[in-house]
Each structure stands twice: as C-alpha cells, then as structure tokens.
Design a protein around this motif. Structure first.
Motif, short mmCIF file in Angstrom:
data_model
loop_
_atom_site.label_atom_id
_atom_site.label_comp_id
_atom_site.label_asym_id
_atom_site.label_seq_id
_atom_site.Cartn_x
_atom_site.Cartn_y
_atom_site.Cartn_z
N ASN A 1 0.85 -1.17 0.00
CA ASN A 1 0.00 0.00 0.00
C ASN A 1 0.89 1.23 0.00
OD1 ASN A 1 -2.13 1.78 0.23
ND2 ASN A 1 -2.28 1.56 2.44
N PHE A 2 0.83 2.00 -1.08
CA PHE A 2 1.62 3.22 -1.19
C PHE A 2 0.73 4.40 -0.87
CE2 PHE A 2 3.29 6.68 -3.97
CZ PHE A 2 4.43 6.95 -3.24
N ILE B 1 4.13 12.98 -7.26
CA ILE B 1 4.53 11.63 -7.66
C ILE B 1 4.99 11.68 -9.11
CG2 ILE B 1 3.82 9.22 -7.92
CD1 ILE B 1 3.71 10.29 -5.03
N ILE B 2 6.19 11.18 -9.38
CA ILE B 2 6.71 11.09 -10.74
C ILE B 2 6.86 9.61 -11.05
CG2 ILE B 2 8.62 11.67 -12.28
CD1 ILE B 2 9.20 14.06 -10.40
N ASP B 3 6.08 9.11 -11.98
CA ASP B 3 6.10 7.69 -12.36
C ASP B 3 7.20 7.47 -13.39
OD1 ASP B 3 5.67 5.07 -13.00
OD2 ASP B 3 3.56 5.31 -13.55
#
Length: 86
Positions: free
Chosen positions: A70-71, A79-81
C-alpha cells in the motif's frame, strides 16, 4: 578492517554518516560478487557495538501480489512515475 570480510566472496560498501553525533557510526553492506545481492549488513554504534545480519536462501521475483503493498504518500507530495523509463 571491514566486517564484510567475514562473509566470503563479497564486495563491501561502507556507509559513514555525515553527522558525527549520530548513534550509528558506520554501516557495512556485503554484496555477493556472483549475484550482486545484499547478503549481509553490519551496523556499528557510537559505543563500539556491532550487529551483523546475514541473509541466506534469498528468493527473487517470486510473484508477490500487489495487494500486499500500500503506497500512501503524504498530502502535497508530487509523484513522478518512472516505470518503463531508462
């Protein structure tokens, strides 16, 4: 003398904190020369104690289900994917 020498066929990474007042004075990470896996960690404290942790029978890529993770980043974090980028 690096504590990694107690674990055969390893390279040693030595981590030293920037601040001298930290409780941990050094961490030695033993990395397998064959597999590049971390096989041991030694933590040294300010009063001269050391704790050696060794890892064996490691299993990689065993197919853990995503439901086990669980993030939950704090509010306001960007958030940078980077998945799939090299």
């Amino acid at each position: 003398k690096a504590s990694c020498e107690k674990i055969p066929d390893t390279a040693c990474l030595l981590l030293i904190p920037k601040k001298k007042e930290d409780q941990v004075t050094q961490i030695h990470i033993a990395v397998s020369k064959q597999t590049s896996a971390i096989v041991g960690v030694t933590v040294f404290d300010a009063i001269g104690n050391s704790n050696l942790f060794t890892f064996s029978k490691l299993k990689t890529n065993i197919g853990l289900n995503d439901k086990h993770f669980n993030f939950s980043p704090p509010q306001g974090v960007t958030i940078i994917d980077m998945a799939g980028q090299r």
